[in-house]
Motif scaffolding. Structure first.
Motif, PDB file in Angstrom:
ATOM      1  N   LYS A 123       0.812  -1.225   0.000  1.00  0.00           N
ATOM      2  CA  LYS A 123       0.000   0.000   0.000  1.00  0.00           C
ATOM      3  C   LYS A 123       0.845   1.275   0.000  1.00  0.00           C
ATOM      4  CE  LYS A 123      -3.882  -2.316   0.395  1.00  0.00           C
ATOM      5  NZ  LYS A 123      -4.615  -2.575  -0.827  1.00  0.00           N
ATOM      6  N   VAL A 124       1.863   1.316   0.826  1.00  0.00           N
ATOM      7  CA  VAL A 124       2.627   2.552   0.995  1.00  0.00           C
ATOM      8  C   VAL A 124       3.772   2.645  -0.007  1.00  0.00           C
ATOM      9  CG1 VAL A 124       3.953   3.957   2.631  1.00  0.00           C
ATOM     10  CG2 VAL A 124       2.013   2.603   3.449  1.00  0.00           C
ATOM     11  N   LYS A 125       4.702   1.709   0.094  1.00  0.00           N
ATOM     12  CA  LYS A 125       5.905   1.749  -0.752  1.00  0.00           C
ATOM     13  C   LYS A 125       5.555   1.656  -2.240  1.00  0.00           C
ATOM     14  CE  LYS A 125      10.479  -0.413  -0.948  1.00  0.00           C
ATOM     15  NZ  LYS A 125      11.264  -1.572  -0.511  1.00  0.00           N
ATOM     16  N   ALA A 126       4.628   0.741  -2.559  1.00  0.00           N
ATOM     17  CA  ALA A 126       4.240   0.562  -3.967  1.00  0.00           C
ATOM     18  C   ALA A 126       3.651   1.850  -4.537  1.00  0.00           C
ATOM     19  CB  ALA A 126       3.231  -0.580  -4.089  1.00  0.00           C
ATOM     20  N   THR A 127       2.876   2.572  -3.716  1.00  0.00           N
ATOM     21  CA  THR A 127       2.276   3.842  -4.163  1.00  0.00           C
ATOM     22  C   THR A 127       3.354   4.879  -4.446  1.00  0.00           C
ATOM     23  OG1 THR A 127       0.341   3.364  -2.814  1.00  0.00           O
ATOM     24  CG2 THR A 127       0.585   5.629  -3.564  1.00  0.00           C
ATOM     25  N   PHE A 128       4.323   4.991  -3.544  1.00  0.00           N
ATOM     26  CA  PHE A 128       5.405   5.968  -3.732  1.00  0.00           C
ATOM     27  C   PHE A 128       6.316   5.607  -4.905  1.00  0.00           C
ATOM     28  CE2 PHE A 128       5.079   6.855   1.098  1.00  0.00           C
ATOM     29  CZ  PHE A 128       4.058   7.782   0.872  1.00  0.00           C
ATOM     30  N   ASN A 129       6.435   4.307  -5.171  1.00  0.00           N
ATOM     31  CA  ASN A 129       7.319   3.859  -6.258  1.00  0.00           C
ATOM     32  C   ASN A 129       6.735   4.084  -7.649  1.00  0.00           C
ATOM     33  OD1 ASN A 129       9.639   3.060  -4.958  1.00  0.00           O
ATOM     34  ND2 ASN A 129       8.879   1.005  -4.516  1.00  0.00           N
ATOM     35  N   ARG A 130       5.399   4.309  -7.703  1.00  0.00           N
ATOM     36  CA  ARG A 130       4.754   4.437  -9.008  1.00  0.00           C
ATOM     37  C   ARG A 130       5.219   5.666  -9.784  1.00  0.00           C
ATOM     38  NH1 ARG A 130      -0.669   3.160  -6.626  1.00  0.00           N
ATOM     39  NH2 ARG A 130      -0.573   0.909  -6.406  1.00  0.00           N
ATOM     40  N   LYS A 131       5.482   6.747  -9.058  1.00  0.00           N
ATOM     41  CA  LYS A 131       5.890   7.998  -9.732  1.00  0.00           C
ATOM     42  C   LYS A 131       7.354   8.309  -9.422  1.00  0.00           C
ATOM     43  CE  LYS A 131       1.286  10.050  -9.666  1.00  0.00           C
ATOM     44  NZ  LYS A 131       0.441  11.119  -9.096  1.00  0.00           N
ATOM     45  N   LEU A 132       8.054   8.760 -10.428  1.00  0.00           N
ATOM     46  CA  LEU A 132       9.474   9.072 -10.278  1.00  0.00           C
ATOM     47  C   LEU A 132       9.699  10.145  -9.214  1.00  0.00           C
ATOM     48  CD1 LEU A 132      12.407   8.663 -11.273  1.00  0.00           C
ATOM     49  CD2 LEU A 132      11.989  10.490 -12.926  1.00  0.00           C
ATOM     50  N   ILE A 133       8.849  11.174  -9.194  1.00  0.00           N
ATOM     51  CA  ILE A 133       9.036  12.283  -8.257  1.00  0.00           C
ATOM     52  C   ILE A 133       8.941  11.822  -6.800  1.00  0.00           C
ATOM     53  CG2 ILE A 133       6.590  13.001  -8.532  1.00  0.00           C
ATOM     54  CD1 ILE A 133       9.525  15.384  -7.811  1.00  0.00           C
ATOM     55  N   THR A 134       7.909  11.016  -6.479  1.00  0.00           N
ATOM     56  CA  THR A 134       7.766  10.543  -5.087  1.00  0.00           C
ATOM     57  C   THR A 134       8.862   9.535  -4.743  1.00  0.00           C
ATOM     58  OG1 THR A 134       6.067   9.006  -5.877  1.00  0.00           O
ATOM     59  CG2 THR A 134       5.304  10.990  -4.723  1.00  0.00           C
ATOM     60  N   ARG A 135       9.294   8.763  -5.762  1.00  0.00           N
ATOM     61  CA  ARG A 135      10.371   7.793  -5.528  1.00  0.00           C
ATOM     62  C   ARG A 135      11.655   8.517  -5.141  1.00  0.00           C
ATOM     63  NH1 ARG A 135       9.547   4.601  -9.915  1.00  0.00           N
ATOM     64  NH2 ARG A 135      11.384   5.126 -11.120  1.00  0.00           N
ATOM     65  N   LEU A 136      11.915   9.636  -5.802  1.00  0.00           N
ATOM     66  CA  LEU A 136      13.121  10.414  -5.504  1.00  0.00           C
ATOM     67  C   LEU A 136      12.996  11.158  -4.176  1.00  0.00           C
ATOM     68  CD1 LEU A 136      13.833  11.835  -9.083  1.00  0.00           C
ATOM     69  CD2 LEU A 136      15.138  10.061  -7.894  1.00  0.00           C
ATOM     70  N   LEU A 137      11.813  11.763  -3.947  1.00  0.00           N
ATOM     71  CA  LEU A 137      11.599  12.506  -2.693  1.00  0.00           C
ATOM     72  C   LEU A 137      11.691  11.585  -1.482  1.00  0.00           C
ATOM     73  CD1 LEU A 137       8.618  14.874  -3.649  1.00  0.00           C
ATOM     74  CD2 LEU A 137      10.963  15.570  -3.120  1.00  0.00           C
ATOM     75  N   TYR A 138      11.250  10.332  -1.672  1.00  0.00           N
ATOM     76  CA  TYR A 138      11.227   9.374  -0.552  1.00  0.00           C
ATOM     77  C   TYR A 138      12.629   9.063  -0.031  1.00  0.00           C
ATOM     78  CZ  TYR A 138       9.065   5.772   2.345  1.00  0.00           C
ATOM     79  OH  TYR A 138       8.595   5.041   3.411  1.00  0.00           O
ATOM     80  N   LYS A 139      13.629   9.311  -0.857  1.00  0.00           N
ATOM     81  CA  LYS A 139      15.014   9.031  -0.447  1.00  0.00           C
ATOM     82  C   LYS A 139      15.595  10.147   0.424  1.00  0.00           C
ATOM     83  CE  LYS A 139      15.989   6.106  -4.439  1.00  0.00           C
ATOM     84  NZ  LYS A 139      16.636   5.994  -5.738  1.00  0.00           N
ATOM     85  N   ILE A 140      14.872  11.268   0.505  1.00  0.00           N
ATOM     86  CA  ILE A 140      15.336  12.407   1.316  1.00  0.00           C
ATOM     87  C   ILE A 140      14.566  12.401   2.638  1.00  0.00           C
ATOM     88  CG2 ILE A 140      15.565  14.927   1.397  1.00  0.00           C
ATOM     89  CD1 ILE A 140      15.334  14.734  -1.793  1.00  0.00           C
ATOM     90  N   GLY A 141      15.299  12.343   3.747  1.00  0.00           N
ATOM     91  CA  GLY A 141      14.704  12.190   5.075  1.00  0.00           C
ATOM     92  C   GLY A 141      13.519  13.092   5.362  1.00  0.00           C
ATOM     93  N   PHE A 142      13.657  14.395   5.079  1.00  0.00           N
ATOM     94  CA  PHE A 142      12.609  15.371   5.378  1.00  0.00           C
ATOM     95  C   PHE A 142      11.310  15.029   4.651  1.00  0.00           C
ATOM     96  CE2 PHE A 142      10.419  19.323   4.076  1.00  0.00           C
ATOM     97  CZ  PHE A 142      10.033  19.786   5.325  1.00  0.00           C
ATOM     98  N   PHE A 143      11.423  14.753   3.342  1.00  0.00           N
ATOM     99  CA  PHE A 143      10.235  14.444   2.541  1.00  0.00           C
ATOM    100  C   PHE A 143       9.688  13.050   2.872  1.00  0.00           C
ATOM    101  CE2 PHE A 143      12.329  17.704  -0.132  1.00  0.00           C
ATOM    102  CZ  PHE A 143      11.278  18.631  -0.152  1.00  0.00           C
ATOM    103  N   ARG A 144      10.602  12.107   3.166  1.00  0.00           N
ATOM    104  CA  ARG A 144      10.155  10.759   3.552  1.00  0.00           C
ATOM    105  C   ARG A 144       9.228  10.832   4.765  1.00  0.00           C
ATOM    106  NH1 ARG A 144      14.309   8.501   6.579  1.00  0.00           N
ATOM    107  NH2 ARG A 144      12.972   9.018   8.358  1.00  0.00           N
ATOM    108  N   ARG A 145       9.613  11.652   5.761  1.00  0.00           N
ATOM    109  CA  ARG A 145       8.796  11.767   6.983  1.00  0.00           C
ATOM    110  C   ARG A 145       7.409  12.339   6.666  1.00  0.00           C
ATOM    111  NH1 ARG A 145      13.936  12.656   9.130  1.00  0.00           N
ATOM    112  NH2 ARG A 145      13.908  14.903   8.734  1.00  0.00           N
TER     113      ARG A 145
END
Length: 549
Positions: A273-295
């Protein structure tokens, strides 16, 4: 709170609660505390009328239901010994447990009757259909079960002297390392553990628990049945396995305040539900790697997950095996009220833990009150060593296995857990892995497969893995998420299957490179092989590693 025996402890709650819901199927007529007490006494008296007395073994092979708890406390009330059998045990394992335990009577649920229908066991005198309390005669077919008449409970209960040190239950472990063993737990073991667990979360009459793990496992038995009943809470059960289509409506209806789970359940929610959703789009996949945006992203996703669990949770206990680091980070970021517990069947089960919002990432918490815990013979450099414990929750021994008992219980009362760990300056326990799983490298370093697996399991498209040593090489067996890979190529139809196989071969190489860049030199994997089918698991969803060595 430490009552002499389980029967007395339950009676104390019945006297306080009476009309409050004790046990119920979701959406069905509930058993109040007073109704449960009455039924427990009736079943106890009936067992006595059938010649069951103190010390006799009575087995329970049943799916989770209100009558499971009734049967369990009825057995305990007359000083007999409950032998809970895991529903997913193979027919041969069920037979072995019944023979080894010398069970005189078996409570069985309709869905599991086929496993025992044709058994011929000398000690077994009677089978009872637990769903509606009916005696099962020899030769009864599965179709005839529903028509069996309910027992007319009329016999009066004769009092039995039950001591704290009497064995209340023999629990046969599902065993990740091979042959199952019968763990003898006393009334004191179970009540001590259930009472002292309130250090991490107090359960009261206002609490509602949705029970989704097998009651025949010590984890759910002690913390999901005995503990809530001693606290006057209400426990709800599902009639079907907890698939999303069954679980989600139940969560909305019950709105549980307390739940117990194993890592696999919450990891599935996070990955699908969570990771798969973030992985679908390049922008969220990249933002997720940055601590501030991941939180921020985790916090938003976590609110939805929390609501899907009914929106009232204050304690979501996770135990049975180690939680994946990435999933735990999501739970921390999203302020989800998760808690971690550590223990073994032999310790009834809880030894250490932490309550909601009181933990440290990847720790199993602090030792439970009343338990003495030490790291035996720690390594001078790493401070790692085997966990040894003492306490009133430590088992009496393995049934009919004095030699095995002697291997794990020292003369001065220490129980050797077989788990390797370190303790930090705040008393938080960090489990490294099982002593039996540890691999010693050619140069003498200790390698913990569980730590390598945690890294592999973080990799996209990986569901689970097992690291083993074969012919001196570290080999990672990996179960890939073929479904997710197929989705990527579904539009190509004829070529899809070929491309999936090709992708898995590529992923195996990527996994190897990824792991080896994240571990020390001696923990590097030399080969990654695909595990086409899911790994076989125990009741608490731990992989049966011994099958893959």
């Amino acid at each position: 709170m430490n009552k002499v025996c389980l029967g007395e402890a339950l009676q104390s709650s019945i006297n306080k609660q009476k009309d409050k819901i004790a046990l119920s199927y979701v959406g069905e007529k509930a058993l109040s505390y007073s109704e449960m007490g009455e039924l427990v006494n009736q079943v106890s008296a009936w067992l006595q009328s059938k010649g069951i007395s103190k010390g006799d073994k009575v087995a329970i092979l049943s799916s989770n239901q209100p009558n499971w708890g009734v049967a369990y406390f009825a057995i305990a009330t007359i000083g007999a010994i409950a032998v809970p059998i895991l529903p997913d045990f193979h027919k041969n394992e069920v037979e072995n447990v019944l023979i080894h335990s010398e069970a005189k009577l078996l409570f069985v649920s309709e869905g599991l009757y086929s496993k025992v229908q044709t058994l011929e066991i000398e000690s077994l005198q009677q089978m009872v259909l637990i769903d509606h309390w009916a005696e099962i005669d020899k030769g009864t077919s599965v179709k005839e079960l529903k028509q069996l008449p309910t027992i007319q409970f009329t016999t009066e209960l004769k009092p039995t002297e039950v001591e704290a040190d009497d064995v209340a239950s023999i629990i046969y472990t599902s065993g990740t390392t091979g042959k199952s063993k019968g763990v003898m737990l006393t009334h004191e073991n179970l009540i001590f553990d259930a009472s002292n667990a309130s250090q991490y979360q107090v359960l009261g009459p206002e609490d509602r628990m949705l029970s989704i793990l097998p009651l025949s496992h010590t984890y759910e038995n002690t913390l999901g049945l005995i503990m809530p009943l001693l606290g006057g809470s209400s426990v709800y059960y599902l009639k079907k396995p907890p698939t999303p289509s069954v679980l989600l409506p139940a969560l909305a209806k019950v709105k549980p305040t307390i739940m117990l789970s194993v890592p696999l359940i919450i990891e599935k929610v996070y990955n699908s539900k969570v990771k798969a959703t973030f992985n679908r789009k390049l922008i969220t996949r990249l933002l997720y790697k940055i601590g501030f945006f991941r939180r921020i992203l985790n916090n938003l996703a976590g609110k939805k997950v929390y609501e899907s669990f009914g929106g009232s949770l204050k304690f979501f206990g996770i135990g049975g095996s180690k939680l994946a680091p990435e999933t735990e980070q999501f739970l921390i970021d999203s302020k989800f009220p998760y808690a971690i517990g550590y223990g073994l069947t032999e310790t009834a089960p809880l030894l250490a833990g932490f309550g909601a919002f009181q933990g440290k990432h990847q720790s199993t918490g602090q030792v439970m009150n009343g338990v003495t815990l030490k790291i035996n013979d720690p390594d001078a450099k790493t401070k790692e060593g085997e966990i040894w414990v003492k306490g009133k929750n430590v088992m009496k021994g393995y049934y009919k296995e004095p030699a095995l008992t002697k291997e794990v219980l020292t003369e001065d009362g220490w129980f050797k857990t077989g788990d390797l760990a370190t303790i930090d300056k705040d008393g938080f326990l960090f489990i490294k892995g099982r002593l039996k799983n540890m691999i010693v490298s050619a140069s003498g370093e200790n390698i913990y497969p569980e730590e390598i697996e945690a890294i592999i399991n973080r990799f996209r498209y990986v569901i689970e893995s097992v690291v083993v040593q074969k012919k001196g090489k570290l080999v990672a067996m990996v179960h890939f998420n073929k479904e997710e890979i197929e989705k990527k190529y579904h539009h190509l139809r004829e070529q899809a299957s070929q491309l999936v196989d090709q992708k898995i071969n590529e992923l195996a190489k990527e996994v190897q490179d990824y792991v080896n860049s994240n571990v020390n030199k001696f923990s590097r994997v030399q080969l990654v092989v695909e595990q086409p089918e899911p790994f076989e698991k125990t009741a608490t969803k731990k992989i049966k590693r011994f099958l893959y060595y």
